[in-house]
Motif scaffolding. Structure first.
Motif, PDB file in Angstrom:
ATOM      1  N   LYS A 280      39.494  55.293  34.975  1.00  0.00           N
ATOM      2  CA  LYS A 280      38.141  55.011  35.438  1.00  0.00           C
ATOM      3  C   LYS A 280      38.041  53.559  35.902  1.00  0.00           C
ATOM      4  N   GLY A 281      37.228  53.348  36.924  1.00  0.00           N
ATOM      5  CA  GLY A 281      36.991  52.000  37.390  1.00  0.00           C
ATOM      6  C   GLY A 281      38.212  51.390  38.052  1.00  0.00           C
ATOM      7  N   ALA A 282      38.255  50.067  38.042  1.00  0.00           N
ATOM      8  CA  ALA A 282      39.347  49.319  38.673  1.00  0.00           C
ATOM      9  C   ALA A 282      40.029  48.437  37.641  1.00  0.00           C
ATOM     10  N   ARG A 283      41.313  48.244  37.805  1.00  0.00           N
ATOM     11  CA  ARG A 283      42.067  47.333  36.945  1.00  0.00           C
ATOM     12  C   ARG A 283      42.150  45.968  37.596  1.00  0.00           C
ATOM     13  N   GLU A 284      42.124  44.928  36.761  1.00  0.00           N
ATOM     14  CA  GLU A 284      42.160  43.561  37.236  1.00  0.00           C
ATOM     15  C   GLU A 284      43.325  42.814  36.603  1.00  0.00           C
ATOM     16  N   ALA A 285      43.630  41.652  37.156  1.00  0.00           N
ATOM     17  CA  ALA A 285      44.745  40.853  36.663  1.00  0.00           C
ATOM     18  C   ALA A 285      44.444  40.270  35.287  1.00  0.00           C
ATOM     19  N   GLY A 286      45.489  40.149  34.481  1.00  0.00           N
ATOM     20  CA  GLY A 286      45.352  39.554  33.159  1.00  0.00           C
ATOM     21  C   GLY A 286      45.409  38.036  33.225  1.00  0.00           C
ATOM     22  N   GLU A 287      45.194  37.413  32.104  1.00  0.00           N
ATOM     23  CA  GLU A 287      45.134  35.956  32.058  1.00  0.00           C
ATOM     24  C   GLU A 287      46.428  35.302  32.519  1.00  0.00           C
ATOM     25  N   ALA A 288      47.562  35.874  32.136  1.00  0.00           N
ATOM     26  CA  ALA A 288      48.848  35.273  32.510  1.00  0.00           C
ATOM     27  C   ALA A 288      49.034  35.285  34.024  1.00  0.00           C
ATOM     28  N   GLU A 289      48.709  36.394  34.664  1.00  0.00           N
ATOM     29  CA  GLU A 289      48.860  36.466  36.120  1.00  0.00           C
ATOM     30  C   GLU A 289      47.866  35.550  36.819  1.00  0.00           C
ATOM     31  N   LEU A 290      46.653  35.472  36.300  1.00  0.00           N
ATOM     32  CA  LEU A 290      45.654  34.596  36.907  1.00  0.00           C
ATOM     33  C   LEU A 290      46.090  33.141  36.843  1.00  0.00           C
ATOM     34  N   ALA A 291      46.735  32.768  35.749  1.00  0.00           N
ATOM     35  CA  ALA A 291      47.210  31.393  35.609  1.00  0.00           C
ATOM     36  C   ALA A 291      48.340  31.102  36.585  1.00  0.00           C
ATOM     37  N   ALA A 292      49.181  32.105  36.829  1.00  0.00           N
ATOM     38  CA  ALA A 292      50.342  31.917  37.712  1.00  0.00           C
ATOM     39  C   ALA A 292      49.993  32.103  39.180  1.00  0.00           C
ATOM     40  N   ASN A 293      48.984  32.918  39.477  1.00  0.00           N
ATOM     41  CA  ASN A 293      48.659  33.250  40.858  1.00  0.00           C
ATOM     42  C   ASN A 293      47.138  33.364  41.027  1.00  0.00           C
ATOM     43  N   PRO A 294      46.478  32.273  41.390  1.00  0.00           N
ATOM     44  CA  PRO A 294      45.012  32.294  41.537  1.00  0.00           C
ATOM     45  C   PRO A 294      44.530  33.335  42.537  1.00  0.00           C
ATOM     46  N   ARG A 295      45.388  33.743  43.484  1.00  0.00           N
ATOM     47  CA  ARG A 295      44.987  34.759  44.479  1.00  0.00           C
ATOM     48  C   ARG A 295      44.610  36.077  43.818  1.00  0.00           C
ATOM     49  N   ALA A 296      45.119  36.298  42.610  1.00  0.00           N
ATOM     50  CA  ALA A 296      44.838  37.548  41.913  1.00  0.00           C
ATOM     51  C   ALA A 296      43.424  37.604  41.355  1.00  0.00           C
ATOM     52  N   ARG A 297      42.696  36.507  41.454  1.00  0.00           N
ATOM     53  CA  ARG A 297      41.372  36.400  40.842  1.00  0.00           C
ATOM     54  C   ARG A 297      40.429  37.531  41.273  1.00  0.00           C
ATOM     55  N   SER A 298      40.459  37.864  42.555  1.00  0.00           N
ATOM     56  CA  SER A 298      39.522  38.869  43.069  1.00  0.00           C
ATOM     57  C   SER A 298      40.162  40.238  43.263  1.00  0.00           C
ATOM     58  N   ALA A 299      41.399  40.412  42.841  1.00  0.00           N
ATOM     59  CA  ALA A 299      42.117  41.667  43.089  1.00  0.00           C
ATOM     60  C   ALA A 299      41.605  42.802  42.201  1.00  0.00           C
ATOM     61  N   ARG A 300      41.513  43.988  42.789  1.00  0.00           N
ATOM     62  CA  ARG A 300      41.114  45.194  42.066  1.00  0.00           C
ATOM     63  C   ARG A 300      42.077  46.321  42.444  1.00  0.00           C
ATOM     64  N   LEU A 301      42.553  47.033  41.443  1.00  0.00           N
ATOM     65  CA  LEU A 301      43.453  48.170  41.674  1.00  0.00           C
ATOM     66  C   LEU A 301      42.752  49.466  41.307  1.00  0.00           C
ATOM     67  N   ARG A 302      42.783  50.421  42.239  1.00  0.00           N
ATOM     68  CA  ARG A 302      42.318  51.783  41.965  1.00  0.00           C
ATOM     69  C   ARG A 302      43.466  52.729  42.292  1.00  0.00           C
ATOM     70  N   ALA A 303      43.583  53.791  41.518  1.00  0.00           N
ATOM     71  CA  ALA A 303      44.737  54.685  41.693  1.00  0.00           C
ATOM     72  C   ALA A 303      44.343  56.126  41.400  1.00  0.00           C
ATOM     73  N   ALA A 304      45.022  57.049  42.083  1.00  0.00           N
ATOM     74  CA  ALA A 304      44.730  58.470  41.919  1.00  0.00           C
ATOM     75  C   ALA A 304      45.976  59.286  42.217  1.00  0.00           C
ATOM     76  N   VAL A 305      45.946  60.553  41.808  1.00  0.00           N
ATOM     77  CA  VAL A 305      47.062  61.475  42.002  1.00  0.00           C
ATOM     78  C   VAL A 305      46.604  62.626  42.897  1.00  0.00           C
ATOM     79  N   ARG A 306      47.398  62.958  43.887  1.00  0.00           N
ATOM     80  CA  ARG A 306      47.062  64.015  44.848  1.00  0.00           C
ATOM     81  C   ARG A 306      47.152  65.380  44.166  1.00  0.00           C
ATOM     82  N   THR A 307      46.133  66.203  44.393  1.00  0.00           N
ATOM     83  CA  THR A 307      46.132  67.571  43.877  1.00  0.00           C
ATOM     84  C   THR A 307      46.734  68.500  44.929  1.00  0.00           C
ATOM     85  N   GLU A 308      46.689  69.803  44.682  1.00  0.00           N
ATOM     86  CA  GLU A 308      47.193  70.784  45.640  1.00  0.00           C
ATOM     87  C   GLU A 308      46.133  71.224  46.639  1.00  0.00           C
ATOM     88  N   ALA A 309      44.907  70.726  46.484  1.00  0.00           N
ATOM     89  CA  ALA A 309      43.824  71.122  47.382  1.00  0.00           C
ATOM     90  C   ALA A 309      44.034  70.566  48.783  1.00  0.00           C
TER      91      ALA A 309
END
Length: 316
Positions: A280-309
């Motif tokens: 559910k929702g979107a995943r965001e970068a953790g503290e370690a990644e944010l410290a190493a890569n400020p570009r990740a600050r606004s990143a959002r990941l959404r993911a899904a699996v294709r059905t047979e429909a």
């Protein structure tokens, strides 16, 4: 991960794709090949897509390091289905999209993406078609103000458009820092603002030049039409306009839209979900990644699996 562009949410993307030996995955925004290399390291094959001709050296390096496992197709990701069909592969097990401009492109002043580096006012990812200079020098006030507001969420879009038209009447815009200065003056200077006053204007122009939102919608539909049952889709976005498109697409296609569609409720009811959400929702970068890569600050990941429909677009 070495290279000029650190892929954001890399661990989360690989977890969402779950690639394994024998799988075929499309990296729809190849760039410098960060996601591609991580996917190839699992034993899967990768088809990279990119409309930017400058990525060729990175693609050649990947092909050299993973012989027979990688190929690049120069196309925007709206051409995903055609690109996959051209490979002759029997099934597509995954697709990843990393939406927006890369730090690699921003760092190249000659590409015209950055308001911090002087360069020609270009912003074309493919080096083809209408440039940012064409827009700021040729569009009327209304359409120009509209894209600044719609794509940049710029509240002072009218004021900026007025300043651009006034200046171009005596001298056309050709350089990035020239435009950035005019925008800054139109907004009354920086006044201690945490971001440069031209940030939203440059974002809006880049999106308009490359039809990024139209490409995103077309790319999602192409992935839906091309992924095999069980195939996984992972999409990383960097601002709310993109994320809203991805969220709405996956919410609808997974059958989770509240009340269905107000435009065609009967049609929606007859369609079976073409995706199931991985989380559910979107995943965001953790503290370690944010410290190493400020570009990740606004990143959002959404993911899904294709059905047979069947794909919804095909059924329309």
């Amino acid at each position: 991960m070495s290279g000029p562009h650190a892929p954001v949410l890399l661990a989360e993307v690989i977890e969402a794709l779950s690639p394994k030996p024998g799988d075929v995955v499309i990296d729809a925004t190849f760039g410098a090949g960060g996601y591609t290399r991580a996917i190839l390291a699992t034993g899967a094959e990768v088809i990279g897509l990119d409309r930017d001709p400058s990525v060729r050296p990175h693609a050649d390096a990947v092909a050299n390091d993973f012989p027979g496992k990688f190929q690049l197709v120069r196309t925007p990701f709206s051409g995903l289905s055609e690109a996959f069909a051209g490979t002759g592969k029997p099934r597509l097990d995954g697709a990843v999209f990393d939406i927006g401009v890369s730090s690699m492109q921003l760092d190249q002043g000659e590409r015209g993406f950055s308001f911090m580096r002087d360069g020609p006012l270009d912003m074309r990812m493919s080096s083809e078609g209408e440039s940012a200079a064409d827009i700021v020098n040729g569009w009327d006030h209304g359409p120009l103000a509209h894209i600044l507001k719609q794509y940049g969420d710029e509240r002072q879009s009218g004021r900026i458009a007025t300043a651009i038209l006034r200046r171009r009447a005596s001298q056309p815009f050709t350089r990035t820092l020239d435009l950035a200065e005019v925008v800054e003056k139109a907004l009354g200077g920086r006044r201690g603002a945490p971001t440069h006053p031209a940030t939203r204007t440059f974002q809006a122009l880049r999106i308009a030049v490359n039809d990024e939102l139209g490409e995103l919608t077309a790319g999602l539909e192409a992935a839906e039409a091309t992924l095999s049952p069980g195939g996984r889709l992972a999409v990383v976005t960097f601002h709310s306009l993109e994320d809203r498109i991805v969220k709405a697409f996956l919410t609808e296609r997974s059958g989770n839209s509240p009340g269905g569609s107000r435009h065609a409720p009967a049609l929606i009811e007859t369609r079976k979900p073409s995706f199931t959400l991985q989380f559910k929702g979107a995943r965001e970068a953790g503290e370690a990644e944010l410290a190493a890569n400020p570009r990740a600050r606004s990143a959002r990941l959404r993911a899904a699996v294709r059905t047979e429909a069947p794909a919804w677009k095909a059924a329309a």
